[in-house]
Design an enzyme around this catalytic site. Sequence first.
Site, short mmCIF file in Angstrom:
data_model
loop_
_atom_site.label_atom_id
_atom_site.label_comp_id
_atom_site.label_asym_id
_atom_site.label_seq_id
_atom_site.Cartn_x
_atom_site.Cartn_y
_atom_site.Cartn_z
N THR A 133 0.82 -1.20 0.00
CA THR A 133 0.00 0.00 0.00
C THR A 133 0.86 1.25 0.00
OG1 THR A 133 -1.67 -1.20 1.24
CG2 THR A 133 -1.85 1.20 1.23
N LYS A 158 -0.93 -0.77 -4.20
CA LYS A 158 -2.28 -0.26 -3.98
C LYS A 158 -2.16 1.20 -3.56
CE LYS A 158 -6.52 -1.44 -1.68
NZ LYS A 158 -7.13 -2.22 -0.62
N LYS A 160 -3.54 4.73 -2.30
CA LYS A 160 -4.65 5.36 -1.59
C LYS A 160 -4.89 6.74 -2.21
CE LYS A 160 -5.54 2.31 1.68
NZ LYS A 160 -6.86 1.66 1.75
N ASP A 188 -7.46 2.67 -4.46
CA ASP A 188 -8.47 2.63 -3.40
C ASP A 188 -8.79 4.06 -2.99
OD1 ASP A 188 -10.12 2.16 -1.30
OD2 ASP A 188 -8.72 0.92 -0.14
N GLU A 216 -11.14 0.42 -6.08
CA GLU A 216 -11.81 -0.02 -4.85
C GLU A 216 -12.55 1.14 -4.19
OE1 GLU A 216 -9.52 -2.83 -2.45
OE2 GLU A 216 -10.15 -1.70 -0.69
N ASP A 241 -15.33 -2.37 -0.78
CA ASP A 241 -14.67 -2.68 0.49
C ASP A 241 -15.62 -2.28 1.63
OD1 ASP A 241 -13.09 -3.00 2.70
OD2 ASP A 241 -11.51 -1.63 2.10
N LYS A 265 -12.71 -8.35 4.58
CA LYS A 265 -11.82 -8.10 5.73
C LYS A 265 -12.46 -8.70 6.97
CE LYS A 265 -9.75 -3.92 3.91
NZ LYS A 265 -9.83 -2.45 3.86
N ASP A 318 -4.34 -8.35 -0.22
CA ASP A 318 -3.94 -7.01 0.21
C ASP A 318 -3.60 -7.13 1.69
OD1 ASP A 318 -3.73 -4.28 0.58
OD2 ASP A 318 -5.89 -3.96 0.70
N ASP A 320 -0.54 -6.52 3.44
CA ASP A 320 0.78 -5.96 3.74
C ASP A 320 0.87 -5.23 5.07
OD1 ASP A 320 -1.04 -4.09 2.65
OD2 ASP A 320 0.59 -2.72 2.17
#
Length: 355
Positions: A133, A158, A160, A188, A216, A241, A265, A318, A320
């Site tokens: 991320t 990924k 943000k 995301d 996302e 998500d 999640k 995802d 990490d």
Amino acid sequence: MKIKNIRTQTILTPLKKKFKTALRSVDKIENICVFIETKGFTGIGCAVPTAVITGETAMSIKGAIQHIHEALSGLDIRDFEIVMQTLHACMKGNHSAKAAVDMALYDIIGKFYKTPLYRFLGGDGKCLETDMTVSIGTLEEMALDAREAVKNGFSILKLKLGREPGLDVNCLKAVRQAVGPEIRLRIDANQGWSPKQAVSFMDKIARENICIDLLEQPVHARDYKGMKFVRNNTDVPVYADESVFSPQDAMEIINMDAIDGINIKLMKCGGIYNALKIAAITESAGVGCMIGSMMESHIGVTAAAHLAAAKKVITGYDLDAPLFVKKAPAQGGITYNASIITLPDLPGLGHNING
Ligand code: MG
């Protein structure tokens, strides 16, 4: 095998550097570790409070676990279905608290059957390749972080985002230039855009020929119509998500044709028991499924990794977050070789705790 005691211990773990998204900025994790004791076995689980996403705080998680303790006390863990049904029926909501208890219960059942959890769930222990991320930041910061992640062996990033689309396009462009065309990028927005802003972003990057793997949570969690609007106006897969906590959410958003996939999640859905249901729904509906985590330590992420290694439908990882943590709150669990996650071959989750 009766549940004798459930206790919690709070362990603060600082992060190596601040983690920033469109929703929040954190520099440490408050791990609410849960220990469940039966005769001969202790199971460990962990919850992290993510109030802006789940509505749960450290205090509410600890209070919920106390309530769950009373409901589960004396139940025989071999009656696993009854234990799980009781866990989810004893109170509404409180998904992260339930997830911590759920993973500790799965840890014990794995230990009881002397098998790693991924095997108990039917998996073969495949290695997983996680993305890395890149926090939301200035153009220079994001390009630098991305370049460093690639240098450290990551080939999926990924990013943000979720601010003014023009600024976000420039950041994405800078990252793409910094890492080259081969690196796979996931975006995301953490609910940061309106549906029109999201489409404007996707139009702009299409005109610039910038390829990304998936988008996302572009819009607000409860705006399923907005998710559908974005999906209908881009060729890039749109993943939910924050829009999907429960299996019921998954069914509702899939029935609306509003998404191409779901990011599961454990902290949102209440643990592995419900995550299995969501995975089965995505598989049955023919939509994508990936697994992620909150900013949490390796206890919860190890549980997610066992699940991911067991289910073929889960194809994106995802996971990490533990790499951001300065010092792990428990020994054992998953290990990382750059982006590759290896599962422990010990019974249960594979943490080194007594019992
Ligand atoms: Mg997300």
